[in-house]
Design an enzyme around this catalytic site. Structure first.
Site, PDB file in Angstrom:
ATOM      1  N   ASP A  75       0.870  -1.162   0.000  1.00 18.79           N
ATOM      2  CA  ASP A  75       0.000   0.000   0.000  1.00 18.79           C
ATOM      3  C   ASP A  75       0.910   1.216   0.000  1.00 18.79           C
ATOM      4  O   ASP A  75       1.925   1.243   0.711  1.00 18.79           O
ATOM      5  CB  ASP A  75      -0.921   0.024   1.225  1.00 18.79           C
ATOM      6  N   TYR A 168       1.284  10.847  -8.950  1.00 21.31           N
ATOM      7  CA  TYR A 168       1.738  12.186  -8.581  1.00 21.31           C
ATOM      8  C   TYR A 168       3.207  12.434  -8.962  1.00 21.31           C
ATOM      9  O   TYR A 168       3.775  13.469  -8.612  1.00 21.31           O
ATOM     10  CB  TYR A 168       1.593  12.405  -7.070  1.00 21.31           C
TER      11      TYR A 168
END
EC number: 3.6.1.66
Length: 208
Positions: A75, A168
């Site tokens: 994650d 990003y």
């Protein structure tokens, strides 16, 4: 003493072929054969955790319990200091289009714009420090587990630059560089990234 996965098969809790390929390449030298949760037809559990560790463990445990094999999940996300650590575990959610924003799916340019808009609202002198985080969790069918946390510090720039990254990456400049992750050669990025940091800790602990 940390439990070790040894050699053999390991379920990678992902339905993403690119992520499976990347992780398989990293573990192949250690005699690990990687199988994706997607290829086994395993469902994707709801990521209800409030930390990267919690969400990685949710995915690893679900895959281990359903397959009867040891499973690895990751994650990851971006935290921005001036935004109190957001988007954090909701990094991908910030890229999800709302019903009025077009077809369903993820719009990472929109997500980068949300972050930048919030920073600009805080003023021109706002701290732009940020970090990418990655947690790799291994779970066994009997419930035992271990997690490794990786981090890459940097700052956010605007406008987005580069075409080699994703998410990003076009606005994240790692510490010590003047280029964004999306402008850096992928091999160089993989050597300094948050995922590389987490994998180095996993390899040292599991195979060292």
């Amino acid at each position: 003493m940390t439990r070790r996965i040894g050699s053999g098969s390991l379920v990678i809790a992902t339905h993403n072929a690119g992520k499976l390929k990347e992780i398989s390449a990293l573990l192949a030298p250690h005699g690990i054969k990687c199988i994706s949760a997607g290829s086994l037809g395993l469902p994707e559990p709801a990521e209800t955790g409030t930390t990267f560790v919690a969400n990685a463990l949710i995915k690893a445990r679900a895959a281990a319990e359903a397959s009867g094999l040891a499973a690895l999940a990751d994650d990851s996300g971006l935290s921005v200091d001036a935004l109190g650590g957001r988007p954090g575990v909701y990094t991908a959610d910030w890229a999800e289009r709302q019903w009025f924003e077009g077809e369903p799916g993820r719009d990472w340019y929109m997500a980068m714009g949300k972050v930048e808009g919030m920073l600009q609202q805080l003023g021109p002198d706002t701290d732009r420090s940020a970090a990418f985080h990655c947690v790799l969790a291994i779970a066994w069918p009997d419930g035992e587990h271990v997690a490794y946390e990786g981090r890459c510090d940097g700052s956010l720039s605007w406008p987005p630059r580069g075409a080699m990254g994703f998410g990003y990456d076009p606005v994240f400049v790692p510490s010590g560089s003047d280029k964004t992750f999306a402008e850096i050669d992928p091999a160089e990025k993989h050597a300094i990234s948050h995922r590389a940091d987490a994998f180095a800790k996993l390899v040292a602990d599991q195979f060292g």
